[in-house]
Write a protein that holds these residues in place. Sequence first.
Motif, PDB file in Angstrom:
ATOM      1  N   TRP A 446       0.838  -1.205   0.000  1.00 20.87           N
ATOM      2  CA  TRP A 446       0.000   0.000   0.000  1.00 20.87           C
ATOM      3  C   TRP A 446       0.870   1.252   0.000  1.00 20.87           C
ATOM      4  N   MET A 447       1.933   1.219   0.786  1.00 21.17           N
ATOM      5  CA  MET A 447       2.816   2.374   0.849  1.00 21.17           C
ATOM      6  C   MET A 447       3.512   2.599  -0.498  1.00 21.17           C
ATOM      7  N   VAL A 448       4.015   1.518  -1.095  1.00 23.41           N
ATOM      8  CA  VAL A 448       4.737   1.634  -2.362  1.00 23.41           C
ATOM      9  C   VAL A 448       3.802   2.087  -3.481  1.00 23.41           C
ATOM     10  N   TRP A 449       2.633   1.437  -3.598  1.00 21.60           N
ATOM     11  CA  TRP A 449       1.676   1.838  -4.623  1.00 21.60           C
ATOM     12  C   TRP A 449       1.272   3.303  -4.449  1.00 21.60           C
ATOM     13  N   SER A 450       1.025   3.722  -3.204  1.00 25.04           N
ATOM     14  CA  SER A 450       0.584   5.092  -2.939  1.00 25.04           C
ATOM     15  C   SER A 450       1.668   6.100  -3.305  1.00 25.04           C
ATOM     16  N   LEU A 451       2.924   5.790  -2.978  1.00 27.32           N
ATOM     17  CA  LEU A 451       4.019   6.691  -3.324  1.00 27.32           C
ATOM     18  C   LEU A 451       4.198   6.789  -4.838  1.00 27.32           C
ATOM     19  N   ILE A 452       4.065   5.666  -5.505  1.00 26.44           N
ATOM     20  CA  ILE A 452       4.158   5.684  -6.966  1.00 26.44           C
ATOM     21  C   ILE A 452       3.038   6.523  -7.560  1.00 26.44           C
ATOM     22  N   ASP A 453       1.842   6.355  -7.010  1.00 28.13           N
ATOM     23  CA  ASP A 453       0.691   7.129  -7.495  1.00 28.13           C
ATOM     24  C   ASP A 453       0.899   8.620  -7.253  1.00 28.13           C
ATOM     25  N   LEU A 454       1.522   8.952  -6.120  1.00 25.63           N
ATOM     26  CA  LEU A 454       1.741  10.344  -5.765  1.00 25.63           C
ATOM     27  C   LEU A 454       2.759  11.016  -6.681  1.00 25.63           C
ATOM     28  N   PHE A 455       3.847  10.341  -6.957  1.00 24.32           N
ATOM     29  CA  PHE A 455       4.947  10.961  -7.701  1.00 24.32           C
ATOM     30  C   PHE A 455       4.922  10.666  -9.205  1.00 24.32           C
ATOM     31  N   VAL A 456       4.353   9.549  -9.587  1.00 26.09           N
ATOM     32  CA  VAL A 456       4.389   9.150 -11.001  1.00 26.09           C
ATOM     33  C   VAL A 456       2.992   9.015 -11.589  1.00 26.09           C
ATOM     34  N   GLY A 457       2.074   8.499 -10.772  1.00 24.97           N
ATOM     35  CA  GLY A 457       0.744   8.163 -11.275  1.00 24.97           C
ATOM     36  C   GLY A 457       0.726   6.714 -11.715  1.00 24.97           C
ATOM     37  N   ILE A 458      -0.296   5.984 -11.291  1.00 23.83           N
ATOM     38  CA  ILE A 458      -0.304   4.555 -11.603  1.00 23.83           C
ATOM     39  C   ILE A 458      -1.312   4.175 -12.683  1.00 23.83           C
ATOM     40  N   ARG A 459      -2.266   5.062 -12.950  1.00 24.24           N
ATOM     41  CA  ARG A 459      -3.313   4.698 -13.909  1.00 24.24           C
ATOM     42  C   ARG A 459      -3.247   5.576 -15.148  1.00 24.24           C
ATOM     43  N   VAL A 460      -3.482   4.950 -16.296  1.00 29.80           N
ATOM     44  CA  VAL A 460      -3.505   5.694 -17.551  1.00 29.80           C
ATOM     45  C   VAL A 460      -4.771   6.542 -17.615  1.00 29.80           C
ATOM     46  N   SER A 461      -4.793   7.502 -18.514  1.00 24.49           N
ATOM     47  CA  SER A 461      -5.965   8.360 -18.676  1.00 24.49           C
ATOM     48  C   SER A 461      -7.126   7.568 -19.271  1.00 24.49           C
ATOM     49  N   PRO A 462      -8.364   8.036 -19.108  1.00 22.20           N
ATOM     50  CA  PRO A 462      -9.503   7.349 -19.720  1.00 22.20           C
ATOM     51  C   PRO A 462      -9.366   7.219 -21.236  1.00 22.20           C
ATOM     52  N   GLU A 463      -8.818   8.257 -21.890  1.00 22.05           N
ATOM     53  CA  GLU A 463      -8.639   8.181 -23.347  1.00 22.05           C
ATOM     54  C   GLU A 463      -7.676   7.051 -23.707  1.00 22.05           C
ATOM     55  N   ALA A 464      -6.578   6.975 -22.973  1.00 19.69           N
ATOM     56  CA  ALA A 464      -5.588   5.929 -23.252  1.00 19.69           C
ATOM     57  C   ALA A 464      -6.167   4.540 -23.002  1.00 19.69           C
ATOM     58  N   GLU A 465      -6.966   4.425 -21.934  1.00 19.40           N
ATOM     59  CA  GLU A 465      -7.556   3.129 -21.613  1.00 19.40           C
ATOM     60  C   GLU A 465      -8.558   2.709 -22.677  1.00 19.40           C
ATOM     61  N   LEU A 466      -9.370   3.647 -23.159  1.00 17.93           N
ATOM     62  CA  LEU A 466     -10.351   3.320 -24.193  1.00 17.93           C
ATOM     63  C   LEU A 466      -9.671   2.970 -25.509  1.00 17.93           C
TER      64      LEU A 466
END
Length: 505
Positions: A446-466
Amino acid sequence: MFQKKLNKVKLIKNIFHLRVVPRVLLATVIVLVWVGAAMAKPTTMTRVDLVEQKLQIALDTVWVIFGGCLIFFMNAGFATLESGFCRQKNVVNVLAKNLIVFTLATIAFWSFGFGIMFSEGTPLFGFQGFFLSGVDNSPATGENYQGVFTALAGTGIPLKAKFFFQLMFAGTAATIVSGAVAERIRFLAFFIFSLVLVGFCYPVTGHWIWGGGWLQGLDFYDFAGSTVVHSVGGWAALVGAVILGPRIGKYQQGKSFALPGHNLTLSTLGCFILWLGWFGFNAGSTMKADPLAISHILLTTNMSAAMGGIAATITTWFYFGKPDLSVIINGILGGLVAITAGCRFVSLGGAGFIGLVAGVLIVFAVDVFDHLQIDDPAGAISVHLVGGIWGTLAVALLAVGPDVNLYHIGPAQGLLVGGGLGGIKQMFIQLLGIASVSLFTVLASWMVWSLIDLFVGIRVSPEAELKGLDISEHGLQAYTGFMLKNDVSPMVAGIISRLNNKHKT
């Protein structure tokens, strides 16, 4: 008169030289030859023992390396399994993740992971042997071993062979995560998380159980990694899937919409490859060429997989009305995961029971996670987390007990096969191990995923996903020249369109 006596003395002397002296000399020669033979015999035996020892080391090394190669081939199984379960617009991304994850695991485990997991240190982690350094006189074993990797001192093979085999396990733990976060995770986020998982999270809990840590001291048993590898990967995948959220269009207005995989042929092939690789995964964990142990483990592994597939088939037939191939595949894999902890310690009948329960559990686990709106395209969480927990508990239920033909050092006799207080104690130890590994892995992930999300972002944009991660993340298509299939229903497509417009606004 004097002359007669003198002649008589000469006669006696001649008789002595002719009869006694040769006999004395002969006896002396015999004694010397006998003493020489007695002294030479240990030297000859030492040479024979040395040859036998070198031959055993060679056989053990070849077997461990062969098992490691089978495990490495499992990466191809994961790649085909996951890509088949995903939509065709995301195949390149899934393949790229499964390919890059082993390269990352190699660097992370060589740099820090192996040292943290197996070197001398505290009951919580090792702090020597980084970059495969430090004193080590492998293949010496037991009291003859001198080095920093005492947790592996019972294995009479070179250190580099030990590292090679353990590296395959580390890579597997990271690969498990890929299927659960597929189709919406950023490639860079997965890249970073894989490095941290293999370089730190996995080795720490691995040290507790296999590296001489506190759980090993309590006699927690996990022969080939139901908890060490699969539950750790499953928990990391679960946390990642929760933080990421479901794929666009998967859950709307409290309902679950099917986003079916594009190629079950690939997934079925992946299942067969994984089934084959699991023989190396489990039987290779003997870490020596022990014919009796290897043959037993091969049979228990296969039995559990077979019963897992049958149980999942029957369960999904009654539960959903038809035998779903994807569920059958995961039932087989669930049986393999579950038997991994106890394959050395249970009978063939016990292995069948473990697989049967695993096959049923996987079917309902998939449904439970779906109702919780935890999106797992490949069913990795159900297979590896649920199957790993059940398999670890099954050791305390079905282990035949030490001092029999199967093993001399291992878990107490299981509660379902006549175990008494020893079985109860073993159950508490197994529960403690499951709980502690789960807590640490969840918090760390949880800590690692959260830090990655904070500094890099873990999910692609909706446009990219579609559009699909193949184009948006890699600029490639897996099926160039083929028309992309519509992978959502018209109703879901409308919902997606409205979401996309809202996002743009």
